[in-house]
Design a protein around this motif. Structure first.
Motif, PDB file in Angstrom:
ATOM      1  N   PHE A 151      -6.691  -7.001  -5.877  1.00 40.78           N
ATOM      2  CA  PHE A 151      -6.100  -5.877  -6.606  1.00 40.78           C
ATOM      3  C   PHE A 151      -7.113  -4.736  -6.559  1.00 40.78           C
ATOM      4  O   PHE A 151      -8.088  -4.724  -7.310  1.00 40.78           O
ATOM      5  N   SER A 152      -6.897  -3.784  -5.655  1.00 38.03           N
ATOM      6  CA  SER A 152      -7.888  -2.718  -5.467  1.00 38.03           C
ATOM      7  C   SER A 152      -7.187  -1.375  -5.325  1.00 38.03           C
ATOM      8  O   SER A 152      -6.929  -0.906  -4.221  1.00 38.03           O
ATOM      9  N   GLY A 153      -6.876  -0.789  -6.443  1.00 40.12           N
ATOM     10  CA  GLY A 153      -6.278   0.539  -6.422  1.00 40.12           C
ATOM     11  C   GLY A 153      -4.797   0.541  -6.701  1.00 40.12           C
ATOM     12  O   GLY A 153      -4.177   1.608  -6.742  1.00 40.12           O
ATOM     13  N   SER A 154      -4.224  -0.602  -6.910  1.00 39.38           N
ATOM     14  CA  SER A 154      -2.797  -0.674  -7.182  1.00 39.38           C
ATOM     15  C   SER A 154      -2.557  -0.831  -8.675  1.00 39.38           C
ATOM     16  O   SER A 154      -3.443  -1.228  -9.430  1.00 39.38           O
ATOM     17  N   SER A 172       0.836  -1.195   0.000  1.00 36.33           N
ATOM     18  CA  SER A 172       0.000   0.000   0.000  1.00 36.33           C
ATOM     19  C   SER A 172       0.872   1.247   0.000  1.00 36.33           C
ATOM     20  O   SER A 172       1.737   1.411   0.856  1.00 36.33           O
ATOM     21  N   GLY A 173       0.621   2.100  -0.953  1.00 33.21           N
ATOM     22  CA  GLY A 173       1.253   3.413  -0.950  1.00 33.21           C
ATOM     23  C   GLY A 173       2.711   3.436  -1.337  1.00 33.21           C
ATOM     24  O   GLY A 173       3.442   4.333  -0.949  1.00 33.21           O
ATOM     25  N   GLY A 233      -0.179   2.356  -4.719  1.00 33.89           N
ATOM     26  CA  GLY A 233       1.152   2.338  -5.270  1.00 33.89           C
ATOM     27  C   GLY A 233       1.240   1.424  -6.475  1.00 33.89           C
ATOM     28  O   GLY A 233       0.285   1.193  -7.208  1.00 33.89           O
ATOM     29  N   GLY A 234       2.411   0.833  -6.700  1.00 33.68           N
ATOM     30  CA  GLY A 234       2.586  -0.017  -7.864  1.00 33.68           C
ATOM     31  C   GLY A 234       3.506  -1.183  -7.546  1.00 33.68           C
ATOM     32  O   GLY A 234       4.405  -1.092  -6.701  1.00 33.68           O
ATOM     33  N   VAL A 235       3.242  -2.293  -8.208  1.00 30.28           N
ATOM     34  CA  VAL A 235       4.094  -3.469  -8.120  1.00 30.28           C
ATOM     35  C   VAL A 235       4.463  -3.859  -9.541  1.00 30.28           C
ATOM     36  O   VAL A 235       3.584  -4.025 -10.395  1.00 30.28           O
TER      37      VAL A 235
END
Length: 377
Positions: free
Chosen positions: A275-278, A228-229, A254-256
């Motif tokens: 996956f909710s918002g990333s 997160s973030g 954020g991102g992965v």
């Protein structure tokens, strides 16, 4: 003829050719036994006596050597235990500078103490598992964070491919269960064997790097981890023979990135991942010989991109997966022998996006539901 001559006559025939006018030195006048025999017996007795003495001395020397080795080993263990106690005490110190010294002391001890290396590694991991609230602005916040980053760096440095075998930590267990990562660099680390756990770990703010890392054996767990973030990078990472689990993980900000990663064997499971918002990317990733599954995964927000990915072998499955809001794309993906199986999806309200016309005439490696469901599945 004298008496001496008459006594020597019988012997002259035996010790011919030349008779002697004086007693033969090698003859015993009393017993008739040759002196050389007596000398030989004496010599043998001396040799045997000397051998016995030498053997006794050798046994004594061996016992002394063993006692010396035991004493030296005892002293070595005592010193190593003292070093361990000192390093552990420093890690528990109130001052960040002392804890920083403790990290270096414990890592150095792990190099010198092969028999207890796993214990030293466990202590460093336990330090990272201690309660921690990322807050650089808090008193000593930056100093505390620096100690944690140093511990991560010490572990990573012992996992690099060029680490000498005698000091490599590859193959040992690493337990980061519940740890908080507000940064950290595992780039180029080689996780080859052992059990590596990031279960319930939290990756928050800043970034964590696994770029160019190698997962070549053992088990790596990111189960129930929270992303997160921040950004977590697995770019160019190589997954070859490991079982990697993200079961129950949540990507909520954020991102992965798995850009250019290579999945060549082993298992990778995203069971019940949310996956909710990333933003999750598998751009240009190569799937060749591995099994990847997203069972019961939820794509409800954010974006998951498999753009330019190459599927040359292995299987990527989406059983009971819910495509319900996130943007999932496979643009320019290449299916060259691998399989992407979406026949058993659980929801299709926002289906993944392929290139124009690909849904109408899917390649042999893309398995879609039959008949193709509507958006309200």
């Amino acid at each position: 003829m004298t008496m001496l001559t008459s006594l020597l006559d019988p012997l002259s025939a035996v010790f011919s050719p030349a008779p002697s006018a004086t007693p033969v030195p090698s003859q015993s006048a009393r017993s008739g036994t040759p002196v050389w025999v007596a000398l030989l017996v004496g010599l043998l007795g001396g040799v045997l006596g000397g051998a016995g003495a030498f053997g006794g001395a050798w046994r004594s020397s061996g016992a002394l050597r063993q006692n010396t080795e035991r004493t030296l080993e005892h002293e070595r263990t005592r010193l190593l235990n003292e070093r361990f106690s000192t390093a552990a005490e420093l890690l528990g110190h109130d001052e960040a500078a002392c804890r920083l010294a403790g990290v270096h002391a414990m890592a150095g001890l792990a190099d010198d103490w092969t028999e207890r290396r796993q214990t030293c590694i466990d202590v460093l991991c336990a330090y990272l598992r201690m309660p921690y609230t990322p807050a650089v602005e808090a008193p000593n916040g930056q100093a505390n964070r620096e100690v944690r980053l140093t511990a991560i760096r010490a572990i990573r440095d012992h996992l690099l491919p060029d680490t000498p075998p005698e000091t490599s930590w590859s193959g040992y267990d690493l337990d980061f269960t519940g740890a908080v990562f507000d940064g950290g660099d595992f780039s180029k680390a080689c996780f080859s064997g052992g059990r590596v756990s990031f279960v319930h770990a939290t990756f928050t703010s800043d970034y964590v790097l696994f770029s160019d890392a190698t997962f070549s054996g053992g088990k790596v767990l990111f189960s129930n981890a929270t992303f997160s973030g921040l950004s977590v990078f697995f770019d160019r990472a190589r997954f070859s023979g490991s079982n990697v689990y993200f079961n129950g993980a949540e990507f909520s900000g954020g991102g992965v990135s798995f850009d250019d990663a290579n999945f060549s064997s082993g298992i990778m499971n995203f069971l019940a991942v949310r996956f909710s918002g990333s933003r999750v990317r598998f751009g240009r990733a190569r799937f060749s010989g591995t099994a990847i599954a997203f069972p019961i995964a939820e794509f409800s927000d954010g974006a998951v991109k498999f753009d330019d990915a190459v599927f040359t072998d292995g299987v990527v499955r989406f059983p009971s997966t819910r495509f319900s809001g996130a943007v999932v794309t496979f643009h320019r993906a290449q299916f060259e022998g691998g399989v992407v199986d979406m026949r058993d999806v659980g929801a299709w309200s926002r289906p993944p996006s392929f290139d124009d016309g690909l849904l109408a005439t899917p390649p042999s490696g893309l398995l879609l539901p039959e008949p193709l469901p509507g958006p309200d599945l």
